[in-house]
Scaffold this active site. Structure first.
Site, PDB file in Angstrom:
ATOM      1  CE  LYS A  75      -7.011   1.767   4.450  1.00 24.91           C
ATOM      2  NZ  LYS A  75      -6.178   2.529   3.493  1.00 24.91           N
ATOM      3  CB  SER A 150      -5.172  -0.274   1.147  1.00 25.39           C
ATOM      4  OG  SER A 150      -4.924   1.002   1.711  1.00 25.39           O
ATOM      5  CB  SER A 174      -4.882   3.545  -0.238  1.00 29.89           C
ATOM      6  OG  SER A 174      -3.887   2.601  -0.531  1.00 29.89           O
TER       7      SER A 174
END
Length: 437
Positions: A75, A150, A174
């Site tokens: 990420k 996210s 997330s």
């Protein structure tokens, strides 16, 4: 096709001499290059160098671990030395760290191949996965729906075989929401267990690092990769006699039919595999949920206020509004909320001590329509809060949690366990995975 193998399968094939780390890295790089909505930036030079080193170790019989040579996505909030880390935000454009995040450095020492950085929600502050300021990954199951966030690109990279596994972060859901909405496995670790040094923060007291993968075994191996330690022993895991509590009440309020049906079907299969299922609501859940607004936004805004307010026009309005929601909270209220949450956590621990895990639908809703979310602010606000509602329970009570696909598309079942109970949770998880499949 090797790209669709699990990370563990790839690792075993590399060790057996049946898979070349360079070949699999090249296959992923080629596929990922066609997915600019998934990767914010690829790191082909690093990936090739790491894969070539893994190839030499494999030939010499000197592999460093079960995922040596296996390609992984990260990420875009994990610092990467000399490569931009922008956390999905135009506010951080051109931010180039001098060193890798501690977890990436540990993974690299154990031979993992870093493919690149995946797209994410701005500064990780939304569970829906939309980011019109940089890019929104597609939902890998159904086109046109939100991918979940996210860690949106992380989940999609796994489901579309653009990485063998992915590393994301979870502050309110997330890892688990995008995992559920893209039909992969996601592990939320206990806050404080896995290092967040070199990870762009959202809320330090809730931020956690965790993997997304095709299987529970992959998540267990990835956890070991992040910690630099041995993987949990998952052999001979069973659900026979396990006491599992279905958390009634809050997780089902306003829940849609699809996720509930998928969840109940999954619970029935766990029971048939030997688990002892009980159901009840717990009185401390609603008061803890009521504290979320006082705990999350103030810390997030406190961390980012100066950066945000210098150029607020660089943020998408709904995310900007979420941050600014913390501006008016009094310090006294924030401190009092943490004091109250501490007591509620103790109450939860006492009430759940006799259970191996607590079960609930990972998300009470299916992924909403991505286009409508972009133009309808009220729809965005309501769907975002609902998306995060169930997962946030695990964060508020400081738990570890694992989401598994139920077999119903984009519907996950979550198992939550006591803090620092990841090893036991993963053993339950692999037994549950077998029952669900």
């Amino acid at each position: 096709m090797e790209r669709f193998w699990s990370a563990a399968q790839q690792g075993r094939a590399i060790a057996a001499g049946d898979l070349d780390p360079v070949d699999i890295a090249e296959a992923y790089l080629e596929a990922a290059a066609q997915a600019p909505d998934v990767y914010a930036r690829l790191m082909p030079e690093r990936a090739r160098c790491e894969a070539m080193a893994a190839r030499e170790r494999a030939r010499a019989g000197l592999l460093r671990g079960p995922l040596d040579g296996v390609p992984i996505s990260w990420k875009d909030l994990f610092d990467t030395a000399c490569v931009a880390t922008e956390a999905g935000s135009r506010l951080l454009k051109g931010r180039i760290p001098k060193a890798d995040a501690e977890v990436l450095a540990r993974a690299t020492l154990q031979g993992a191949v870093c493919l690149g950085k995946t797209h994410m929600t701005e500064l990780a502050f939304s569970g829906l996965g939309l980011n019109p300021m940089t890019a929104t990954p597609r939902n890998a199951v159904t086109a046109g729906l939100a991918p979940g966030g996210s860690s949106s690109g992380a989940a999609v990279s796994v489901k579309l075989a653009l990485a063998a596994a992915a590393i994301g972060s979870d502050t309110g859901g997330s890892v688990r929401i995008p995992a559920a909405w893209n039909d992969v496995v996601g592990l939320k670790t206990t806050q404080g267990r896995v290092s967040t040094r070199g990870v762009v923060p959202l809320c330090n007291r809730f931020d956690t690092v965790g993997p997304l993968a095709r299987t529970v075994e992959d998540c267990a191996l990835a956890l070991a990769l992040l910690e630099g330690g041995p993987a949990p022993d998952l052999r001979d895991a069973t659900l026979s006699g396990a006491r599992l509590l279905v958390l009634e009440g809050v997780p089902f309020e306003g829940a849609r039919k699809g996720p509930v049906a998928g969840f109940e079907s999954a619970v029935d299969r766990l029971a048939r595999a030997g688990a002892r299922i009980e159901r009840k609501a717990l009185p401390m859940v609603a008061p803890a949920m009521a504290l979320a607004g006082v705990l999350y936004a103030p810390e997030a805004y406190g961390l980012w206020k100066d950066v945000i307010e210098a150029t607020p026009d660089l943020m998408w309005a709904p995310i900007l509004e979420r941050f600014r929601g913390g501006a008016g909270v009094l310090a006294a209220d924030y401190v009092a909320a943490w004091e109250e949450l501490g007591q509620l956590r103790a109450d939860w621990a006492a009430a759940t001590a006799g259970y191996d895990a607590v079960l609930l639908p990972t998300a009470p809703i299916l992924p909403p329509d991505a286009r409508r979310l972009l133009v309808d602010a009220d729809y965005f606000a309501t769907e975002n809060l609902l998306a995060l509602r169930n997962t946030r329970i695990g964060n508020l009570f400081g738990l570890c949690a694992l989401t598994l696909p139920t077999g119903e598309p984009m519907c996950g079942i979550s198992l939550m366990a006591a803090p620092f109970g990841e090893e036991r949770l993963l053993r339950l998880g692999i037994a549950a995975e077998a029952a669900l499949n």
